[in-house]
Write a protein that holds these residues in place. Structure first.
Motif, PDB file in Angstrom:
ATOM      1  N   ASN A   2      37.669  31.338  56.821  1.00  0.00           N
ATOM      2  CA  ASN A   2      39.141  31.632  57.070  1.00  0.00           C
ATOM      3  C   ASN A   2      40.130  31.231  56.247  1.00  0.00           C
ATOM      4  OD1 ASN A   2      38.448  32.568  59.643  1.00  0.00           O
ATOM      5  ND2 ASN A   2      38.108  30.398  60.303  1.00  0.00           N
ATOM      6  N   SER A   3      39.836  30.939  54.982  1.00  0.00           N
ATOM      7  CA  SER A   3      40.854  30.359  53.891  1.00  0.00           C
ATOM      8  C   SER A   3      41.057  31.681  53.041  1.00  0.00           C
ATOM      9  CB  SER A   3      40.082  29.571  52.998  1.00  0.00           C
ATOM     10  OG  SER A   3      38.799  30.174  52.224  1.00  0.00           O
ATOM     11  N   GLN A   4      42.146  31.547  52.133  1.00  0.00           N
ATOM     12  CA  GLN A   4      42.685  32.417  51.371  1.00  0.00           C
ATOM     13  C   GLN A   4      41.626  32.824  50.245  1.00  0.00           C
ATOM     14  OE1 GLN A   4      45.646  30.828  49.021  1.00  0.00           O
ATOM     15  NE2 GLN A   4      46.307  32.884  47.984  1.00  0.00           N
ATOM     16  N   LYS A   5      41.681  34.459  49.981  1.00  0.00           N
ATOM     17  CA  LYS A   5      40.796  34.877  48.780  1.00  0.00           C
ATOM     18  C   LYS A   5      41.613  34.631  47.499  1.00  0.00           C
ATOM     19  CE  LYS A   5      38.072  38.464  51.124  1.00  0.00           C
ATOM     20  NZ  LYS A   5      37.600  39.783  51.138  1.00  0.00           N
ATOM     21  N   LEU A   6      40.694  34.100  46.900  1.00  0.00           N
ATOM     22  CA  LEU A   6      41.337  33.704  45.311  1.00  0.00           C
ATOM     23  C   LEU A   6      40.760  34.633  44.386  1.00  0.00           C
ATOM     24  CD1 LEU A   6      41.085  29.896  45.830  1.00  0.00           C
ATOM     25  CD2 LEU A   6      43.070  31.109  46.148  1.00  0.00           C
ATOM     26  N   PRO A   7      41.642  34.845  43.314  1.00  0.00           N
ATOM     27  CA  PRO A   7      41.236  35.623  41.941  1.00  0.00           C
ATOM     28  C   PRO A   7      40.314  34.795  41.317  1.00  0.00           C
ATOM     29  CG  PRO A   7      43.544  35.860  42.289  1.00  0.00           C
ATOM     30  CD  PRO A   7      43.367  34.802  43.394  1.00  0.00           C
ATOM     31  N   VAL A   8      39.165  35.430  40.766  1.00  0.00           N
ATOM     32  CA  VAL A   8      38.200  34.709  40.172  1.00  0.00           C
ATOM     33  C   VAL A   8      38.731  35.032  38.516  1.00  0.00           C
ATOM     34  CG1 VAL A   8      36.026  34.507  39.174  1.00  0.00           C
ATOM     35  CG2 VAL A   8      36.290  34.900  41.530  1.00  0.00           C
ATOM     36  N   VAL A   9      39.002  33.736  37.727  1.00  0.00           N
ATOM     37  CA  VAL A   9      39.265  33.925  36.260  1.00  0.00           C
ATOM     38  C   VAL A   9      37.992  33.411  35.729  1.00  0.00           C
ATOM     39  CG1 VAL A   9      40.884  32.823  34.650  1.00  0.00           C
ATOM     40  CG2 VAL A   9      41.708  32.978  37.142  1.00  0.00           C
ATOM     41  N   HIS A  10      37.548  34.390  35.038  1.00  0.00           N
ATOM     42  CA  HIS A  10      36.299  34.508  34.491  1.00  0.00           C
ATOM     43  C   HIS A  10      36.447  33.805  33.101  1.00  0.00           C
ATOM     44  CE1 HIS A  10      34.221  37.053  36.844  1.00  0.00           C
ATOM     45  NE2 HIS A  10      35.264  37.894  36.975  1.00  0.00           N
ATOM     46  N   TYR A  31      43.090  28.565  29.330  1.00  0.00           N
ATOM     47  CA  TYR A  31      43.344  30.081  29.567  1.00  0.00           C
ATOM     48  C   TYR A  31      43.857  30.247  30.882  1.00  0.00           C
ATOM     49  CZ  TYR A  31      41.549  34.909  30.375  1.00  0.00           C
ATOM     50  OH  TYR A  31      41.262  36.221  30.405  1.00  0.00           O
ATOM     51  N   PHE A  32      43.634  29.770  31.879  1.00  0.00           N
ATOM     52  CA  PHE A  32      44.333  29.805  33.181  1.00  0.00           C
ATOM     53  C   PHE A  32      45.677  29.212  32.965  1.00  0.00           C
ATOM     54  CE2 PHE A  32      45.741  27.512  37.073  1.00  0.00           C
ATOM     55  CZ  PHE A  32      45.075  28.538  38.168  1.00  0.00           C
ATOM     56  N   ASP A  75      50.751  33.352  35.518  1.00  0.00           N
ATOM     57  CA  ASP A  75      51.207  34.400  36.285  1.00  0.00           C
ATOM     58  C   ASP A  75      50.710  35.561  36.683  1.00  0.00           C
ATOM     59  OD1 ASP A  75      53.621  32.972  36.010  1.00  0.00           O
ATOM     60  OD2 ASP A  75      54.663  33.949  34.442  1.00  0.00           O
ATOM     61  N   SER A  76      49.628  35.840  35.753  1.00  0.00           N
ATOM     62  CA  SER A  76      48.739  37.080  36.091  1.00  0.00           C
ATOM     63  C   SER A  76      47.730  36.492  37.557  1.00  0.00           C
ATOM     64  CB  SER A  76      47.847  37.519  34.987  1.00  0.00           C
ATOM     65  OG  SER A  76      48.579  37.849  34.023  1.00  0.00           O
ATOM     66  N   TYR A  77      47.375  35.291  37.383  1.00  0.00           N
ATOM     67  CA  TYR A  77      46.595  35.004  38.561  1.00  0.00           C
ATOM     68  C   TYR A  77      47.377  35.048  40.017  1.00  0.00           C
ATOM     69  CZ  TYR A  77      44.487  31.316  41.620  1.00  0.00           C
ATOM     70  OH  TYR A  77      43.921  30.296  42.666  1.00  0.00           O
ATOM     71  N   LYS A 110      49.811  36.855  40.774  1.00  0.00           N
ATOM     72  CA  LYS A 110      49.891  38.189  40.940  1.00  0.00           C
ATOM     73  C   LYS A 110      48.656  38.965  41.384  1.00  0.00           C
ATOM     74  CE  LYS A 110      53.403  39.071  37.651  1.00  0.00           C
ATOM     75  NZ  LYS A 110      54.072  39.702  36.342  1.00  0.00           N
ATOM     76  N   GLY A 111      47.406  37.927  41.480  1.00  0.00           N
ATOM     77  CA  GLY A 111      46.233  38.747  41.816  1.00  0.00           C
ATOM     78  C   GLY A 111      45.505  39.833  40.855  1.00  0.00           C
ATOM     79  N   GLU A 112      46.128  39.666  39.572  1.00  0.00           N
ATOM     80  CA  GLU A 112      45.355  40.634  38.643  1.00  0.00           C
ATOM     81  C   GLU A 112      43.860  40.521  38.319  1.00  0.00           C
ATOM     82  OE1 GLU A 112      47.703  40.853  35.131  1.00  0.00           O
ATOM     83  OE2 GLU A 112      49.520  40.863  36.188  1.00  0.00           O
ATOM     84  N   SER A 113      43.500  41.512  37.935  1.00  0.00           N
ATOM     85  CA  SER A 113      41.799  41.266  37.418  1.00  0.00           C
ATOM     86  C   SER A 113      41.600  40.736  36.341  1.00  0.00           C
ATOM     87  CB  SER A 113      41.399  42.770  37.531  1.00  0.00           C
ATOM     88  OG  SER A 113      39.927  42.617  37.130  1.00  0.00           O
ATOM     89  N   PHE A 114      40.811  39.641  36.386  1.00  0.00           N
ATOM     90  CA  PHE A 114      40.204  38.967  35.179  1.00  0.00           C
ATOM     91  C   PHE A 114      38.968  39.618  34.685  1.00  0.00           C
ATOM     92  CE2 PHE A 114      43.819  36.423  36.743  1.00  0.00           C
ATOM     93  CZ  PHE A 114      44.168  35.722  35.327  1.00  0.00           C
ATOM     94  N   PRO A 115      38.673  39.205  33.260  1.00  0.00           N
ATOM     95  CA  PRO A 115      39.792  38.677  32.317  1.00  0.00           C
ATOM     96  C   PRO A 115      40.698  39.657  31.924  1.00  0.00           C
ATOM     97  CG  PRO A 115      37.279  39.282  31.144  1.00  0.00           C
ATOM     98  CD  PRO A 115      37.443  39.594  32.583  1.00  0.00           C
ATOM     99  N   ILE A 116      41.721  39.029  31.275  1.00  0.00           N
ATOM    100  CA  ILE A 116      43.098  39.846  30.886  1.00  0.00           C
ATOM    101  C   ILE A 116      42.596  40.519  29.640  1.00  0.00           C
ATOM    102  CG2 ILE A 116      45.330  39.821  30.133  1.00  0.00           C
ATOM    103  CD1 ILE A 116      44.904  39.247  33.217  1.00  0.00           C
ATOM    104  N   GLU A 117      43.055  41.887  29.654  1.00  0.00           N
ATOM    105  CA  GLU A 117      42.693  42.734  28.472  1.00  0.00           C
ATOM    106  C   GLU A 117      43.369  42.048  27.102  1.00  0.00           C
ATOM    107  OE1 GLU A 117      43.624  47.105  26.737  1.00  0.00           O
ATOM    108  OE2 GLU A 117      44.592  46.403  28.694  1.00  0.00           O
TER     109      GLU A 117
END
Length: 265
Positions: free
Chosen positions: A94-102, A245-246, A251-253, A255-262
């Motif tokens: 039941n917890s928040q889904k978090l972006p995975v930062v590769h 890196y994190f 800020d990208s994290y 916003k829920g952006e997809s990692f890794p960042i370009e």
């Protein structure tokens, strides 16, 4: 082959034989965690990774010669069962889904001095484990906005590199291994001082070309991270860690952006 005498191996042989060459390493394995002291170890992720590497033999005023190595490094966190690359992670049902930062370390470099390793008579190779303690101020500890993403004031971990050293011409040595014990990753957002620990266990193999790496890595690099296909001959950028890196892409994290960042330059 004659194994009747001890053989002295120099760790600078690698740098002499591969001076300036573009090399590629593939690695993969599993990541386990202990969520809290006394809890059982659980498999949390699988991981696939690569290093684009160059090594150089350099003169040194103190040691005569040293080996210098430059790496571009990627590691992708995957589902432990399906092996699919993860975009999000949910620690509890039941917890928040978090972006995975590769892992995307655009530069990791360092120098080593010569070591002599004796391969005993009767043996074609010998295996050694290099244990490297890690302890330094946590890069996220001093800024309040990172409080939920920081494991404590000090980062404490250990890396283990298991390598085999062979006599000339011997081909049967086992693959290298890399292991790491460390705190949880910042993107896991477990809260300041959470005691969870991660344990990485991976096997490393050298491949002859970039195209022989895991196809998922080849596709990712050529679509989003083209600079990771090749290693520069020299670089004055600071070494990158997952915490740095994190911090850079926080800020990208959020916003829920997809990692890794370009990264194209």
């Amino acid at each position: 082959m004659d194994y009747s005498e001890d053989f002295e191996y120099s760790t600078l042989v690698f740098y002499r034989q591969n001076h300036g060459k573009q090399l590629y390493y593939s690695w993969e394995g599993d990541i386990w965690w202990v969520e809290a002291p006394g809890k059982p170890k659980e498999k949390l992720f699988s991981i696939i990774g690569m290093n684009a590497t160059k090594g150089f033999l350099k003169t040194d005023p103190e040691y005569g010669e040293i080996g210098h190595r430059l790496n571009r490094e990627i590691g992708l966190f995957c589902d432990p069962e399906t092996k699919e690359i993860l975009s999000h992670w949910q620690p509890k049902e039941n917890s928040q889904k978090l972006p995975v930062v590769h892992i995307a370390n655009r530069m990791v470099q360092g120098s080593v001095r010569e070591r002599k390793i004796v391969i005993p008579k009767g043996q074609g190779y010998i295996t050694r484990i290099n244990k490297i303690p890690l302890e330094y101020p946590h890069p996220l500890a001093q800024e309040p906005k990172f409080k939920d993403y920081c494991s404590g004031e000090t980062f404490k971990g250990v890396e283990y590199f298991t390598s085999s050293f062979s006599r000339p011409g011997f081909k049967g040595a086992p693959s290298a291994e890399w292991a790491r014990d460390c705190p949880w990753m910042p993107w896991m957002k477990l809260g300041y001082g959470h005691p969870a620990r991660l344990h990485f266990e991976t096997t490393i193999s050298r491949v002859e070309s970039f195209e022989e790496l895991n196809p998922k890595l080849v596709e990712l690099v050529r679509s989003k991270l083209p600079i990771y296909e090749f290693t520069p001959d020299q670089c004055d950028e600071p070494n990158i860690t997952s915490s740095i890196y994190f911090k850079k892409h926080f800020d990208s994290y959020l916003k829920g952006e997809s990692f890794p960042i370009e990264e194209t330059a």
